[in-house]
Design a protein around this motif. Structure first.
Motif, PDB file in Angstrom:
ATOM      1  N   MET A  39     -13.321  -2.422   3.206  1.00 42.59           N
ATOM      2  CA  MET A  39     -13.001  -1.435   2.186  1.00 42.59           C
ATOM      3  C   MET A  39     -13.808  -0.152   2.371  1.00 42.59           C
ATOM      4  O   MET A  39     -15.003  -0.181   2.674  1.00 42.59           O
ATOM      5  N   ASN A  40     -13.097   0.965   2.195  1.00 37.92           N
ATOM      6  CA  ASN A  40     -13.726   2.294   2.065  1.00 37.92           C
ATOM      7  C   ASN A  40     -14.564   2.687   3.272  1.00 37.92           C
ATOM      8  O   ASN A  40     -15.703   3.112   3.158  1.00 37.92           O
ATOM      9  N   LEU A  99       0.815  -1.218   0.000  1.00 40.77           N
ATOM     10  CA  LEU A  99       0.000   0.000   0.000  1.00 40.77           C
ATOM     11  C   LEU A  99       0.848   1.266   0.000  1.00 40.77           C
ATOM     12  O   LEU A  99       0.462   2.287  -0.585  1.00 40.77           O
ATOM     13  N   GLY A 123      -5.890  -3.555   1.204  1.00 37.20           N
ATOM     14  CA  GLY A 123      -6.306  -2.324   1.849  1.00 37.20           C
ATOM     15  C   GLY A 123      -5.787  -2.275   3.270  1.00 37.20           C
ATOM     16  O   GLY A 123      -5.226  -3.258   3.775  1.00 37.20           O
TER      17      GLY A 123
END
Length: 562
Positions: free
Chosen positions: A556-557, A303, A383
């Motif tokens: 995620m997110n 990342l 992530g």
């Protein structure tokens, strides 16, 4: 050396060893200046004493003032066995080695264990030690007699009420170099092992080392063993296969105490390692000239390209898996050293999830250096980690009971310690005390054992999008299938193709490492409290359980409110 029709008698200023011509077994061990006999008896056998080595011939290989060496031969399990005993003028004991040779025209064969056992006199050799922190005085022979058999069958409740279990004193092959017994006055007998390159089962295979036996204290070295899932070895007709096990040193010493005897044996082990491979060995098949592999291992976070600080990293060279070659944990045909061959490089490190495999074979030539330069692996991460349980190290040591795992009966405590099963709350619970070191089945209705689910709770303050990932790293498994669910929804596809490593019921803390990924649909999350359930199901065997290395979720997110 002296000999007659019945024995060979090895002696230096430090120690004496008597070996029977009839069987090729050691019948006496003594240290100079002390008349105490160490042995009741010794033997070499296979497959849990179902077959044994009994020498048909003995040959004097060397007999000088500086070097005495005897070879004994037999044919057992459709293989030629050659056992050698060697004493040099400065040897404080005797070296042992074994060569197995299966010629191409020999029939198929199969074996699960090959071992040397010294049955020492339990009075006075009652101090057992296999690691710096694994040592104790054993119960007396009288206390052990007529003991109550517990579960599993190797566990025994002695007259004092204590349960002793021989697997509590097993060892890991990778870093192990000494185990044995001492008297309370520091008279010791130790296996000093400069290398376990010949051991089947991979870098962290575990096996028995020492245990009780009433009048005998059993000191064992497994040259091949299957107790922790390493599997059988099975040379086939048409296969020309051989392997040399050892040499390793049967070391005799005398110190002020058992602890000093142990420390002395550990120091001798470092000296023996520095000599490896031994120059004195003449046994055919023993490789003296080795290749060398050098390089730099780097593991990065994909990342941000940052580099992980490696802690307790391991790099291995193994055979590539194929239709004829098993997983590294069950490989047996080859050594774990580097001569002229091609290998697959695998690496892992504490604190980093995963096992990293180089995408090309490493070719090594004896006497040469294979410089691989810098090898860069990227951790598998899609992530940022939302939350995690445990420490990635391929063990379950960080969880409840994990710091004293080699103790009989711990799995039986689970129903009392966790009557509602595992209910783990992210941000509140502590995996050191709130997460058990093993997921075991518990007694249910009618006395039948049943697996119960473990639950993990966490809070979200907003909806997520995309596919999230739950990564579950398994440290060990026995006859158990695993599935997961989110918020009581449909169970995931069940993972059941684990290899049984027998780790939990033989009091281990690491078995066959496995990394699993479960995708999680965004629509299955909710604002507020969420629950992930880990479901176990027995699929065979008499004992079903598994150990977690660690659990990571990547949502995620979203920002998590824990």
């Amino acid at each position: 050396m002296k000999f007659n029709k019945k024995i060979f008698y090895f002696k230096v200023n430090y120690a004496s060893v008597v070996i029977s011509k009839k069987d090729g077994y050691i019948t006496s061990l003594k240290i100079a200046g002390d008349n105490q006999e160490y042995l009741n008896r010794s033997y070499i056998d296979a497959n849990g004493s179902k077959v044994g080595f009994h020498a048909k011939k003995s040959t004097i290989i060397k007999n000088t003032n500086d070097h005495v060496e005897i070879a004994f031969t037999d044919n057992v399990l459709n293989m030629d066995w050659e056992v050698r005993y060697t004493m040099l003028n400065d040897t404080k004991g005797v070296y042992f080695s074994l060569k197995l040779d299966h010629k191409a025209n020999y029939p198929d064969t199969q074996f699960s264990e090959i071992r040397l056992i010294l049955r020492l006199k339990s009075d006075p050799f009652n101090w057992l030690q296999v690691e710096d922190n694994v040592a104790r005085y054993l119960p007396t022979a009288d206390e052990q007699k007529n003991c109550q058999i517990m579960g599993p069958k190797e566990a025994c409740k002695v007259k004092t009420g204590e349960v002793i279990h021989k697997y509590d004193w097993s060892i890991d092959a990778l870093k192990h170099d000494v185990h044995g017994f001492s008297t309370k006055n520091g008279l010791g007998c130790w296996f000093v092992i400069p290398s376990m390159e010949w051991k089947n089962g991979g870098a962290y295979n575990r096996d028995l080392a020492c245990h009780q036996g009433e009048n005998d204290s059993l000191q064992i070295i497994y040259m091949a063993g299957s107790h922790y899932g390493a599997g059988d070895e099975y040379p086939k007709k048409g296969e020309d296969w051989s392997k040399v096990y050892g040499p390793y040193l049967i070391y005799l010493n005398k110190a002020e105490s058992p602890q000093e005897s142990w420390r002395d044996a550990k120091a001798v082990a470092q000296v023996e390692k520095a000599k490896w491979p031994y120059s004195f060995v003449s046994q055919p098949g023993y490789i003296k000239e080795r290749g060398k592999v050098t390089g730099k291992l780097t593991i990065k976070n994909p990342l941000d390209n940052s580099i992980f600080k490696l802690n307790d990293a391991v790099v291995t060279l193994v055979q590539q898996e194929s239709n004829t070659e098993s997983i590294p944990n069950q490989q047996w045909r080859h050594y774990s050293f580097w001569t002229h061959s091609s290998y697959q490089l695998r690496a892992w490190s504490k604190g980093v999830v995963g096992e990293f495999i180089l995408n090309k074979m490493v070719t090594v030539v004896a006497g040469q250096n294979a410089d691989l330069g810098e090898i860069v692996f990227m951790e598998n991460r899609v992530g940022p980690i939302t939350w995690e349980i445990g420490i990635p190290d391929r063990t379950a040591m960080e969880y409840k009971h994990g710091d004293h795992f080699n103790q009989w009966g711990l799995p039986y405590k689970f129903p009392q310690e966790f009557p509602n099963g595992i209910q783990y709350y992210i941000g509140k619970s502590d995996y050191f005390k709130d997460w058990n070191y093993c997921h075991v089945s518990v007694p249910g209705k009618g006395g039948k054992y049943q697996s119960i689910p473990w639950n993990i709770y966490f809070n979200l303050d907003q909806k997520t999008t995309g596919t999230s990932i739950l990564r579950v790293s398994i440290a060990a498994n026995s006859s158990t299938a695993l599935s997961i669910s989110l918020n009581g929804g449909k169970n995931s596809a069940e993972v059941s193709n684990f290899k049984d490593d027998a780790c939990v019921h033989r009091d281990g803390i690491r078995g066959f490492y496995r990394e699993l990924e479960f995708p999680l649909n965004a629509n299955d999350f909710k604002i507020g409290e969420n629950k992930i359930t880990l479901n176990a199901r027995k699929i065979g065997g008499y004992n079903n359980n598994y150990q977690f290395d660690g659990i990571i979720i990547i949502i995620m997110n979203i920002n998590i409110n824990i």
